[in-house]
Design an enzyme around this catalytic site. Structure first.
Site, PDB file in Angstrom:
ATOM      1  N   ASP A 107      21.886  18.051  11.708  1.00 19.28           N
ATOM      2  CA  ASP A 107      21.876  18.840  10.478  1.00 19.28           C
ATOM      3  C   ASP A 107      20.480  18.938   9.867  1.00 19.28           C
ATOM      4  O   ASP A 107      20.052  20.006   9.461  1.00 19.28           O
ATOM      5  CB  ASP A 107      22.879  18.280   9.445  1.00 19.28           C
ATOM      6  CG  ASP A 107      22.674  16.801   9.189  1.00 19.28           C
ATOM      7  OD1 ASP A 107      22.146  16.098  10.075  1.00 19.28           O
ATOM      8  OD2 ASP A 107      23.018  16.330   8.098  1.00 19.28           O
ATOM      9  N   ASP A 110      14.248  14.776   8.931  1.00 20.18           N
ATOM     10  CA  ASP A 110      13.476  14.379   7.758  1.00 20.18           C
ATOM     11  C   ASP A 110      12.306  13.502   8.245  1.00 20.18           C
ATOM     12  O   ASP A 110      11.319  14.017   8.752  1.00 20.18           O
ATOM     13  CB  ASP A 110      14.461  13.635   6.839  1.00 20.18           C
ATOM     14  CG  ASP A 110      13.919  13.362   5.458  1.00 20.18           C
ATOM     15  OD1 ASP A 110      14.454  13.930   4.500  1.00 20.18           O
ATOM     16  OD2 ASP A 110      12.989  12.550   5.331  1.00 20.18           O
ATOM     17  N   VAL A 160      18.778  17.774  -0.283  1.00 19.29           N
ATOM     18  CA  VAL A 160      19.761  18.847  -0.126  1.00 19.29           C
ATOM     19  C   VAL A 160      21.142  18.317   0.232  1.00 19.29           C
ATOM     20  O   VAL A 160      21.278  17.229   0.805  1.00 19.29           O
ATOM     21  CB  VAL A 160      19.303  19.878   0.940  1.00 19.29           C
ATOM     22  CG1 VAL A 160      18.093  20.649   0.466  1.00 19.29           C
ATOM     23  CG2 VAL A 160      19.037  19.215   2.293  1.00 19.29           C
TER      24      VAL A 160
HETATM   25  C1  PRP Z   1      20.960  11.947   7.758  1.00 17.23           C
HETATM   26  C2  PRP Z   1      20.997  13.288   8.478  1.00 17.23           C
HETATM   27  C3  PRP Z   1      20.184  13.044   9.712  1.00 17.23           C
HETATM   28  C4  PRP Z   1      19.181  11.983   9.282  1.00 17.23           C
HETATM   29  C5  PRP Z   1      17.825  12.627   9.089  1.00 17.23           C
HETATM   30  O1  PRP Z   1      21.964  11.138   8.293  1.00 17.23           O
HETATM   31  O2  PRP Z   1      22.315  13.665   8.772  1.00 17.23           O
HETATM   32  O3  PRP Z   1      20.978  12.521  10.771  1.00 17.23           O
HETATM   33  O4  PRP Z   1      19.677  11.435   8.057  1.00 17.23           O
HETATM   34  O5  PRP Z   1      16.914  11.713   8.561  1.00 17.23           O
HETATM   35  P1  PRP Z   1      15.663  11.130   9.329  1.00 17.23           P
HETATM   36  O6  PRP Z   1      14.978  12.268  10.032  1.00 17.23           O
HETATM   37  O7  PRP Z   1      14.804  10.600   8.192  1.00 17.23           O
HETATM   38  O8  PRP Z   1      16.111  10.049  10.239  1.00 17.23           O
HETATM   39  P2  PRP Z   1      22.627   9.903   7.512  1.00 17.23           P
HETATM   40  O9  PRP Z   1      22.010   8.628   7.972  1.00 17.23           O
HETATM   41  O10 PRP Z   1      22.573  10.176   6.035  1.00 17.23           O
HETATM   42  O11 PRP Z   1      24.114   9.941   8.043  1.00 17.23           O
HETATM   43  P3  PRP Z   1      25.199  11.141   7.957  1.00 17.23           P
HETATM   44  O12 PRP Z   1      24.788  12.178   8.998  1.00 17.23           O
HETATM   45  O13 PRP Z   1      26.480  10.460   8.290  1.00 17.23           O
HETATM   46  O14 PRP Z   1      25.193  11.721   6.563  1.00 17.23           O
END
Ligand code: PRP
Length: 184
Positions: A107, A110, A160
């Site tokens: 998704d 970051d 977001v």
């Molecule tokens: C979020 C998002 C990405 C990741 C991106 O996942 O869905 O997988 O963080 O961040 P990064 O590039 O800094 O690693 P999260 O850990 O919040 O889990 P989720 O997908 O279950 O919401």
């Protein structure tokens, strides 16, 4: 839309990318991905849970290819707004990817920690091709050098939510992408 929970201050969500723009971009991405993998009979589309569940559902329905769908759950944020920079695999793939064409669907990229950890892990399993499609990219936040072959939208450094993406597990069901704002 003010949101509140017992432990969080209330916040509002301003629309950033409309559902219509997302749908149009998903169609374009699917066309490019279909062209790229044309002729394959062994594509595995891997969704990174939980954030990618809406995106992967829309994307695979636009792919004109025989696909298998598998999921992997990685978490680095938990309920926080900051990456823990330590990626945990909560659920591994169900199927094998050795000798298969693999498209990882994320998704948002970051810091890049999640994706680089997952890609390193999957590459070690010997897929014949391993590509990445990310709906959103925040290049200004990158700490690890990783880039998706296909990106839906490059966005500024805003927190977001929506279209699968959460804030403390909420707002994943918004049909558009919105940015979280805390009123004074
Ligand atoms: C979020 C998002 C990405 C990741 C991106 O996942 O869905 O997988 O963080 O961040 P990064 O590039 O800094 O690693 P999260 O850990 O919040 O889990 P989720 O997908 O279950 O919401």
């Amino acid at each position: 839309m003010p949101q509140a929970s017992p432990t969080r201050p209330s916040y509002v969500i301003d629309e950033m990318i409309s559902a219509k723009s997302i749908a149009a971009r998903v169609e374009e991405l699917a066309r490019e991905i279909t062209r790229h993998f044309e002729g394959t009979d062994k594509l595995v589309v891997v969704g990174l849970l939980r954030g990618s569940f809406v995106f992967i559902a829309d994307l695979v329905r636009e792919l004109d290819l025989p696909v298998e769908v598998d999921f992997l759950e990685a978490s680095s944020y938990g309920d926080r707004m900051e990456s823990a920079r330590e990626v945990r695999i909560l659920k591994d793939l169900t199927g094998e990817i050795s000798g298969r064409d693999v498209l990882v669907v994320e998704d948002i990229v970051d810091t890049g920690f999640t994706l680089s950890h997952v890609i390193r892990m999957l590459r070690a399993r010997g897929p014949s091709r391993l590509e990445i499609c990310a709906l959103l990219d925040k290049p200004s936040r990158r700490e690890v050098d990783i880039k998706a072959g296909w990106t839906g939208f490059v966005i500024p450094d805003e927190f977001v939510v929506g279209y699968g993406i959460d804030y403390a597990q909420r707002n994943r069901n918004l049909p558009h992408i919105g940015k979280v704002r805390f009123p004074e």
